[in-house]
Design a protein around this motif. Sequence first.
Motif, PDB file in Angstrom:
ATOM      1  N   LYS A  14       0.925  -1.204  -0.013  1.00  0.00           N
ATOM      2  CA  LYS A  14      -0.025   0.002  -0.067  1.00  0.00           C
ATOM      3  C   LYS A  14       0.953   1.134  -0.019  1.00  0.00           C
ATOM      4  N   LEU A  15       0.758   2.000  -1.146  1.00  0.00           N
ATOM      5  CA  LEU A  15       1.539   3.354  -1.020  1.00  0.00           C
ATOM      6  C   LEU A  15       0.611   4.584  -0.597  1.00  0.00           C
ATOM      7  N   ALA A  16       1.110   5.406   0.083  1.00  0.00           N
ATOM      8  CA  ALA A  16       0.485   6.569   0.505  1.00  0.00           C
ATOM      9  C   ALA A  16       0.968   7.856  -0.175  1.00  0.00           C
ATOM     10  N   ILE A  17       0.517   8.647  -1.147  1.00  0.00           N
ATOM     11  CA  ILE A  17       0.942   9.666  -1.688  1.00  0.00           C
ATOM     12  C   ILE A  17       0.261  11.091  -1.277  1.00  0.00           C
ATOM     13  N   MET A  18       1.092  12.047  -0.893  1.00  0.00           N
ATOM     14  CA  MET A  18       0.469  13.167  -0.490  1.00  0.00           C
ATOM     15  C   MET A  18       0.546  14.074  -1.625  1.00  0.00           C
ATOM     16  N   VAL A  19      -0.717  14.792  -1.894  1.00  0.00           N
ATOM     17  CA  VAL A  19      -0.850  15.851  -2.886  1.00  0.00           C
ATOM     18  C   VAL A  19      -1.201  16.990  -2.356  1.00  0.00           C
ATOM     19  N   GLY A  20      -0.471  18.022  -2.836  1.00  0.00           N
ATOM     20  CA  GLY A  20      -0.686  19.530  -2.597  1.00  0.00           C
ATOM     21  C   GLY A  20      -1.879  20.090  -2.926  1.00  0.00           C
ATOM     22  N   GLY A  21      -2.982  19.411  -2.687  1.00  0.00           N
ATOM     23  CA  GLY A  21      -4.303  19.604  -3.194  1.00  0.00           C
ATOM     24  C   GLY A  21      -4.906  18.877  -4.249  1.00  0.00           C
ATOM     25  N   THR A  22      -5.562  17.941  -4.059  1.00  0.00           N
ATOM     26  CA  THR A  22      -5.875  16.982  -5.150  1.00  0.00           C
ATOM     27  C   THR A  22      -6.873  17.781  -6.181  1.00  0.00           C
ATOM     28  N   ASN A  23      -7.450  18.628  -5.651  1.00  0.00           N
ATOM     29  CA  ASN A  23      -8.485  19.213  -6.610  1.00  0.00           C
ATOM     30  C   ASN A  23      -7.781  20.516  -7.499  1.00  0.00           C
ATOM     31  N   LYS A  24      -6.352  20.677  -7.303  1.00  0.00           N
ATOM     32  CA  LYS A  24      -5.760  21.675  -8.148  1.00  0.00           C
ATOM     33  C   LYS A  24      -5.441  21.080  -9.492  1.00  0.00           C
ATOM     34  N   LEU A  25      -5.798  21.818 -10.514  1.00  0.00           N
ATOM     35  CA  LEU A  25      -5.449  21.336 -11.974  1.00  0.00           C
ATOM     36  C   LEU A  25      -3.781  20.935 -12.160  1.00  0.00           C
ATOM     37  N   ILE A  26      -3.129  21.547 -11.292  1.00  0.00           N
ATOM     38  CA  ILE A  26      -1.617  21.309 -11.330  1.00  0.00           C
ATOM     39  C   ILE A  26      -1.437  19.981 -11.029  1.00  0.00           C
ATOM     40  N   TYR A  27      -2.100  19.522 -10.244  1.00  0.00           N
ATOM     41  CA  TYR A  27      -1.864  18.302  -9.818  1.00  0.00           C
ATOM     42  C   TYR A  27      -2.907  17.160 -10.337  1.00  0.00           C
ATOM     43  N   LEU A  28      -3.654  17.455 -11.265  1.00  0.00           N
ATOM     44  CA  LEU A  28      -4.527  16.758 -12.009  1.00  0.00           C
ATOM     45  C   LEU A  28      -4.276  15.277 -12.458  1.00  0.00           C
ATOM     46  N   PRO A  29      -2.873  15.136 -12.763  1.00  0.00           N
ATOM     47  CA  PRO A  29      -2.659  13.686 -13.383  1.00  0.00           C
ATOM     48  C   PRO A  29      -2.734  12.691 -12.137  1.00  0.00           C
ATOM     49  N   ALA A  30      -2.540  13.081 -10.848  1.00  0.00           N
ATOM     50  CA  ALA A  30      -2.572  12.160  -9.756  1.00  0.00           C
ATOM     51  C   ALA A  30      -3.960  11.455  -9.576  1.00  0.00           C
ATOM     52  N   ARG A  31      -4.954  12.696  -9.554  1.00  0.00           N
ATOM     53  CA  ARG A  31      -6.645  12.172  -9.572  1.00  0.00           C
ATOM     54  C   ARG A  31      -6.832  11.484 -10.582  1.00  0.00           C
ATOM     55  N   LEU A  32      -6.284  11.851 -11.922  1.00  0.00           N
ATOM     56  CA  LEU A  32      -6.918  11.168 -13.207  1.00  0.00           C
ATOM     57  C   LEU A  32      -6.416   9.924 -13.199  1.00  0.00           C
ATOM     58  N   ALA A  33      -5.059   9.625 -12.865  1.00  0.00           N
ATOM     59  CA  ALA A  33      -4.372   8.183 -12.704  1.00  0.00           C
ATOM     60  C   ALA A  33      -5.563   7.331 -11.955  1.00  0.00           C
ATOM     61  N   GLU A  34      -5.912   7.728 -10.750  1.00  0.00           N
ATOM     62  CA  GLU A  34      -6.616   7.039  -9.965  1.00  0.00           C
ATOM     63  C   GLU A  34      -8.036   6.835 -10.648  1.00  0.00           C
ATOM     64  N   GLN A  35      -8.611   7.853 -11.180  1.00  0.00           N
ATOM     65  CA  GLN A  35      -9.946   7.625 -11.869  1.00  0.00           C
ATOM     66  C   GLN A  35     -10.009   6.760 -12.884  1.00  0.00           C
ATOM     67  N   LEU A  36      -8.987   6.709 -13.565  1.00  0.00           N
ATOM     68  CA  LEU A  36      -8.606   5.718 -15.061  1.00  0.00           C
ATOM     69  C   LEU A  36      -8.435   4.472 -14.709  1.00  0.00           C
ATOM     70  N   GLY A  37      -8.035   4.094 -13.318  1.00  0.00           N
ATOM     71  CA  GLY A  37      -7.718   2.625 -12.863  1.00  0.00           C
ATOM     72  C   GLY A  37      -6.319   2.231 -13.151  1.00  0.00           C
ATOM     73  N   TYR A  38      -5.303   3.187 -13.455  1.00  0.00           N
ATOM     74  CA  TYR A  38      -4.049   2.831 -14.025  1.00  0.00           C
ATOM     75  C   TYR A  38      -3.174   2.316 -12.815  1.00  0.00           C
ATOM     76  N   PHE A  39      -3.535   2.883 -11.457  1.00  0.00           N
ATOM     77  CA  PHE A  39      -2.751   2.594 -10.435  1.00  0.00           C
ATOM     78  C   PHE A  39      -2.833   0.891 -10.321  1.00  0.00           C
ATOM     79  N   LYS A  40      -4.359   0.597 -10.214  1.00  0.00           N
ATOM     80  CA  LYS A  40      -4.744  -0.773  -9.991  1.00  0.00           C
ATOM     81  C   LYS A  40      -4.309  -1.490 -10.918  1.00  0.00           C
ATOM     82  N   ALA A  41      -4.330  -0.938 -12.365  1.00  0.00           N
ATOM     83  CA  ALA A  41      -3.798  -1.822 -13.671  1.00  0.00           C
ATOM     84  C   ALA A  41      -2.227  -2.261 -13.250  1.00  0.00           C
ATOM     85  N   GLU A  42      -1.551  -1.351 -12.610  1.00  0.00           N
ATOM     86  CA  GLU A  42      -0.114  -1.747 -12.259  1.00  0.00           C
ATOM     87  C   GLU A  42      -0.024  -2.546 -11.273  1.00  0.00           C
ATOM     88  N   GLY A  43      -1.067  -3.089 -10.564  1.00  0.00           N
ATOM     89  CA  GLY A  43      -1.124  -3.614  -9.275  1.00  0.00           C
ATOM     90  C   GLY A  43      -0.468  -2.987  -8.059  1.00  0.00           C
TER      91      GLY A  43
END
Length: 346
Positions: free
Chosen positions: A39-68
């Motif tokens: 289990k990996l915990a990643i801190m984001v400097g504001g998950t709703n900020k567009l500068i950090y959007l790839p973090a949330r989008l990767a989660e939404q697209l299921g790309y973390f789970k696809a990598e196991g």
Amino acid sequence: MKLGLTRFPRAAYAAVAASLALCALARLAAPAHAAAPEKLAIMVGGTNKLIYLPARLAEQLGYFKAEGLDVELLSQPTGIEGENEMLAGAVQGVVGFYDHTIDLQTRGKEVKTIVVFGQVPGEVQLVGAKSADAIRSMADVRGKTLGVTGLGSSTSFLTQYLAQRAGVPSTHYTLLPVGADGSFIAAMRQGRIHAGMTTEPTVTELLKSGDAKVLVDMRNVDGTRAALGGTYPASSLYVQTTWLDAHPDEAAKLARAFVKTLRYMHAHSAEQIAAQMPTEDVGNDRALYISALQASLPMYTVDGKMPADGPQTVLKVLSSFNPAVKGRHIDLSRTFTNQFVNDVKP
């Protein structure tokens, strides 16, 4: 009459022995059960900020789970808080600004960026509508109060550099930490700050309402080069080097997930990307969110790689005013690596 072992047919003994041998061989040949993903915990400097959007989008697209991977995204209002959580061992990585890796090296902390999301800061220096006539450039901020997300944050680094480049030393204005999103908007509307640095979608909301005007725009390469003299790698995933050395497989999987996300973003429209995002990130004004995202798309890298001139530009900015960095030898090669993004297949 007792049934002794001598009465058991020899053929049966042979069959049982053969069966046991085959079972033993099967156990040896069978692959070991794969360990549950760490289990990996990643801190984001504001998950709703567009500068950090790839973090949330990767989660939404299921790309973390696809990598196991079992990734938990945590949110803090500023990158400096995420940095402290990582150093304390509470999280394995931070999605924040690359410049923290340089600042941390001066404190003896070895941290590396392994995926670059933004080739530019995505930050905008706004001026409040009531102060727009008096503040037409950064040369006019003497005696003013300038809003930043937090003291020691990337917004404070950049604000000080822009002012210094315009000939205004840091002793001639006040930096006020006002956070981001709603707290930044409130500070601007209430007149507690004359100007301030923030990101999307806050920028578009303040511009749309008429509460602010753009002073310096660093949402694209041209605007950033004009303001800072080069590209400025900003939002990124960074981890402690000790963790990276011990977990290269997890790092490679994270890199694949994020590079796939960046490729998705460059292959889809702002509307299509917004459709993947959770309601709490998009907010009540979907049109505003899409407009803000459209304005932000030029800042994202397509491959997660560090821009060639990026680290030197960041070092130049920090060396201009940060006493911890000024005059110090910084080994930039220890602050990032393209190793993992380079290995991602097309």
